[in-house]
Motif scaffolding. Structure first.
Motif, mmCIF file in Angstrom:
data_model
loop_
_atom_site.group_PDB
_atom_site.id
_atom_site.type_symbol
_atom_site.label_atom_id
_atom_site.label_comp_id
_atom_site.label_asym_id
_atom_site.label_seq_id
_atom_site.Cartn_x
_atom_site.Cartn_y
_atom_site.Cartn_z
ATOM 1 N N SER A 2 0.835 -1.185 0.000
ATOM 2 C CA SER A 2 0.000 0.000 0.000
ATOM 3 C C SER A 2 0.877 1.244 0.000
ATOM 4 N N ILE A 3 0.236 2.376 0.159
ATOM 5 C CA ILE A 3 0.946 3.647 0.130
ATOM 6 C C ILE A 3 1.236 4.082 1.563
ATOM 7 N N GLU A 4 2.457 4.499 1.811
ATOM 8 C CA GLU A 4 2.830 4.961 3.143
ATOM 9 C C GLU A 4 2.590 6.465 3.225
ATOM 10 N N VAL A 5 1.930 6.895 4.293
ATOM 11 C CA VAL A 5 1.634 8.316 4.446
ATOM 12 C C VAL A 5 2.236 8.817 5.755
ATOM 13 N N ARG A 6 3.098 9.829 5.660
ATOM 14 C CA ARG A 6 3.697 10.423 6.876
ATOM 15 C C ARG A 6 2.825 11.568 7.362
ATOM 16 N N PRO A 8 2.004 14.716 9.956
ATOM 17 C CA PRO A 8 2.689 15.708 10.808
ATOM 18 C C PRO A 8 2.116 15.712 12.231
ATOM 19 N N THR A 9 2.923 16.184 13.163
ATOM 20 C CA THR A 9 2.531 16.205 14.585
ATOM 21 C C THR A 9 1.112 16.723 14.790
ATOM 22 N N ILE A 10 0.796 17.825 14.084
ATOM 23 C CA ILE A 10 -0.475 18.493 14.354
ATOM 24 C C ILE A 10 -1.691 17.650 13.934
ATOM 25 N N LEU A 11 -1.484 16.655 13.057
ATOM 26 C CA LEU A 11 -2.608 15.803 12.635
ATOM 27 C C LEU A 11 -2.602 14.441 13.317
ATOM 28 N N ASP A 17 -1.960 9.072 17.196
ATOM 29 C CA ASP A 17 -0.541 9.361 17.440
ATOM 30 C C ASP A 17 0.438 8.633 16.526
ATOM 31 N N GLN A 18 -0.073 7.984 15.498
ATOM 32 C CA GLN A 18 0.859 7.304 14.590
ATOM 33 C C GLN A 18 1.496 8.313 13.649
ATOM 34 N N LYS A 19 2.812 8.129 13.450
ATOM 35 C CA LYS A 19 3.580 9.029 12.588
ATOM 36 C C LYS A 19 3.487 8.596 11.127
ATOM 37 N N GLU A 20 3.313 7.298 10.922
ATOM 38 C CA GLU A 20 3.168 6.759 9.569
ATOM 39 C C GLU A 20 1.958 5.848 9.529
ATOM 40 N N VAL A 21 1.143 6.026 8.491
ATOM 41 C CA VAL A 21 -0.024 5.152 8.331
ATOM 42 C C VAL A 21 -0.032 4.644 6.892
ATOM 43 N N LYS A 76 0.370 5.189 -6.394
ATOM 44 C CA LYS A 76 0.356 3.729 -6.547
ATOM 45 C C LYS A 76 1.042 3.071 -5.354
ATOM 46 N N ALA A 77 0.812 1.775 -5.242
ATOM 47 C CA ALA A 77 1.420 1.011 -4.151
ATOM 48 C C ALA A 77 2.921 1.253 -4.131
ATOM 49 N N GLY A 78 3.472 1.432 -2.950
ATOM 50 C CA GLY A 78 4.910 1.653 -2.815
ATOM 51 C C GLY A 78 5.285 3.116 -2.751
ATOM 52 N N ASP A 79 4.329 4.016 -3.081
ATOM 53 C CA ASP A 79 4.622 5.450 -3.002
ATOM 54 C C ASP A 79 4.708 5.901 -1.544
ATOM 55 N N LEU A 80 5.453 6.990 -1.369
ATOM 56 C CA LEU A 80 5.526 7.623 -0.049
ATOM 57 C C LEU A 80 4.885 9.005 -0.159
ATOM 58 N N ILE A 81 3.861 9.236 0.649
ATOM 59 C CA ILE A 81 3.210 10.551 0.668
ATOM 60 C C ILE A 81 3.578 11.239 1.987
ATOM 61 N N THR A 82 4.021 12.485 1.892
ATOM 62 C CA THR A 82 4.381 13.245 3.089
ATOM 63 C C THR A 82 3.467 14.456 3.193
#
Lengths: 90, 138
Positions: A2-6, A8-11, A17-21, A76-82
């Protein structure tokens, strides 16, 4: 995969409290929809009247989505979204 | 809450603010994650190039956060200058404050107090501004 999403603290209050979902979707809009299903309320902090908020920056694999097609940016799968709130003020 | 900051950084922030006048100057001070310490100063470019607004360039912002993550650091201080008003968070500063864990430092280099300047520190959390003491260390 799946896609990894970072997130930010404020969200992080939305993501327990997860930093990556993880999320899925063929476009950024789809990913935000999926995030909102998993973490209700988060899309309101990213979107305003159906468009990306001016002071939220989102990157797909280090590229600012403003240059990739905004909400239509392909994902797409494997992408990193920040997601990063702008550091800005008056 | 108190901000502890080396005198060298206070001087650097004031120098940068005067050098970039009449535009607002901005930057961050970093420290090891969880330490609460202000150890490494990093001036940033005000991509807005404005006397009434500042914004980190989105590309610089991503690079900064990547660097902070890679080095196991945190953003301890976010600073910027006001060129014509007092060193107190403006409405826009409060609206866009996105780092609840950071000290928001404001400097004023406005004419009427020159050659003096103001240097103050605040917490901005959920739209609430709380001023804190500043301890300058040598």
């Amino acid at each position: 995969m799946s896609i990894e999403v970072r997130i930010p603290t404020i969200l992080r209050p939305f993501t327990r409290d997860q930093k990556e979902v993880e999320a899925s979707g063929a476009t950024l809009a789809g990913v935000i929809d999926d995030l909102d299903t998993q973490y209700p309320g988060i899309s309101e902090r990213l979107l305003e009247n159906g468009a990306l908020r001016r002071f939220i920056n989102i990157y797909v694999n280090d590229e600012d989505v403003r240059f990739l097609g905004g909400l239509k940016s392909p994902t797409k799968a494997g992408d990193l979204i920040t997601i990063l709130p702008a550091v800005a003020g008056g | 809450m108190t901000l502890e900051i080396p005198r060298e950084f206070v001087n650097l922030i004031l120098e940068q603010s005067r050098a970039e006048y009449p535009e607002e100057a901005c930057g961050v001070i970093l420290g090891p994650l969880g330490s609460g310490k202000a150890l490494r100063i990093k001036p940033m470019i005000n991509a807005a190039h404005s006397p009434t607004f500042y914004e980190f360039d989105p590309k610089d912002l991503l690079t900064l956060y990547r660097e902070v993550d890679d080095l196991g650091e945190e953003i301890n201080v976010i600073y910027h200058s006001h060129t014509d008003t007092e060193a107190y968070p403006s409405r826009t500063d409060i609206a866009y404050a996105g780092e609840p864990g950071a000290h928001y430092v404001l400097v004023s280099t406005r004419d009427e107090i020159a050659p003096e300047s103001e240097f103050r520190s605040f917490r901005i959390i959920d739209g609430q501004v709380t001023e804190e003491e500043v301890t300058i260390t040598d």
